[in-house]
Design an enzyme around this catalytic site. Structure first.
Site, PDB file in Angstrom:
ATOM      1  N   GLU A  58       0.853  -1.187   0.000  1.00  0.00           N
ATOM      2  CA  GLU A  58       0.000   0.000   0.000  1.00  0.00           C
ATOM      3  C   GLU A  58       0.890   1.238   0.000  1.00  0.00           C
ATOM      4  O   GLU A  58       1.813   1.348   0.816  1.00  0.00           O
ATOM      5  CB  GLU A  58      -0.906  -0.001   1.230  1.00  0.00           C
ATOM      6  CG  GLU A  58      -1.867   1.176   1.269  1.00  0.00           C
ATOM      7  CD  GLU A  58      -2.710   1.209   2.531  1.00  0.00           C
ATOM      8  OE1 GLU A  58      -3.535   2.133   2.654  1.00  0.00           O
ATOM      9  OE2 GLU A  58      -2.538   0.337   3.414  1.00  0.00           O
ATOM     10  N   ASP A  69      -6.145   9.277   9.097  1.00  0.00           N
ATOM     11  CA  ASP A  69      -4.799   8.911   9.507  1.00  0.00           C
ATOM     12  C   ASP A  69      -4.467   9.494  10.877  1.00  0.00           C
ATOM     13  O   ASP A  69      -4.764  10.653  11.169  1.00  0.00           O
ATOM     14  CB  ASP A  69      -3.776   9.396   8.483  1.00  0.00           C
ATOM     15  CG  ASP A  69      -3.854   8.616   7.193  1.00  0.00           C
ATOM     16  OD1 ASP A  69      -3.976   7.382   7.270  1.00  0.00           O
ATOM     17  OD2 ASP A  69      -3.807   9.233   6.115  1.00  0.00           O
TER      18      ASP A  69
END
Length: 271
Positions: A58, A69
């Site tokens: 990823e 995040d």
């Protein structure tokens, strides 16, 4: 044959077939993460991950307002942006790299919409990227990007949250491509001391709706976490724990060794 068809068949490893093949062979899947542009040698992490036993990789495109995040990946994005990382530059770097594992880009919808769905997906395919995750695009607004990704030969992977209703989880499982990304909990990404007890139950429940591999992410930080998560799911995604090492100065070889430890733990648990 279209231009997009030409580039997607010429470069990149398809996500869905590779992960399904390895899952069906009894392997627990490992997908490590790297923030693109975090260092001058950031593409060397791709090679190190491949050599360490990654089943796919990823790649996070740095973004100034990363909604899901946590602090570690946010700091990694800030570092990459301060280094001058841009989407065109990142894709140019990827065009110079060849690895024999699928590459999956994680980004936010602003960057996709800015270029336009078709153009963005075609650019990914040309750079050898065959997977895409856009976690902030609602399921109800997915159709146009879904079509553009399919046209470019890019698997659009959807994220499933434990809060989802059974009908919503069924739709996510049906529309996702490549794999289904299962969140360990209603949390941002980040390093954890332990995985939520409910994570395994959620992965098990999601697998009843999905024929694709189900990978558990958000907080998988140690070999023990990876083994526990993969016991219920088909594999795990590891991000913040790796990026913390990079932020602290570790290079590709050191972080590759960390990925190798995760791979060894998963394989030992299977054996």
């Amino acid at each position: 044959m279209s231009t997009v068809d030409t580039v997607t068949t010429a470069a990149g490893v398809a996500v869905g077939p590779r992960l399904r093949e390895r899952r069906d062979a009894g392997r627990k899947l490992l997908v490590p993460y790297v923030t693109a542009g975090i260092s001058a040698d950031w593409t060397d992490f791709l090679t190190a991950y491949e050599q360490a036993g990654a089943d796919a990789i990823e790649i996070g495109l740095p973004f100034s307002e990363p909604m899901i995040d946590g602090p570690t990946v946010q700091e990694a994005s800030e570092r990459a942006l301060h280094r001058g990382a841009t989407v065109p530059g990142i894709l140019a770097d990827l065009r110079r790299v060849r690895v024999d594992v699928p590459l999956v880009v994680m980004t936010y919808y602003h960057l996709v919409a800015r270029d336009g769905h078709a153009r963005f997906c075609a650019a990914l395919a040309e750079a050898g990227v065959r997977g895409l995750i856009v976690p902030d695009l609602p399921l109800e607004e997915l159709s146009e990007l879904e079509q553009a990704a399919a046209d470019a030969g890019v698997d659009l992977t959807l994220v499933a949250a434990p809060s989802g209703t059974p009908s919503r989880l069924r739709e996510i499982a049906a529309r996702s491509r490549g794999f289904v990304y299962a969140m360990t909990g209603m949390v941002t990404t980040g390093e954890r001391t332990e995985l939520p007890a409910s994570a395994a139950e959620f992965a098990t429940r999601l697998k009843t709706h999905a024929d694709l591999p189900v990978l558990l992410g958000f907080g998988v930080s140690t070999p023990e976490h990876a083994v526990a998560g993969a016991h219920a799911a088909d594999g795990v995604v590891v991000a913040s724990a790796l990026m913390r090492r990079v932020l602290d100065g570790a290079g590709p070889a050191d972080v590759g060794a960390q990925v190798a430890e995760l791979r060894a733990a998963l394989d030992a648990a299977q054996g």
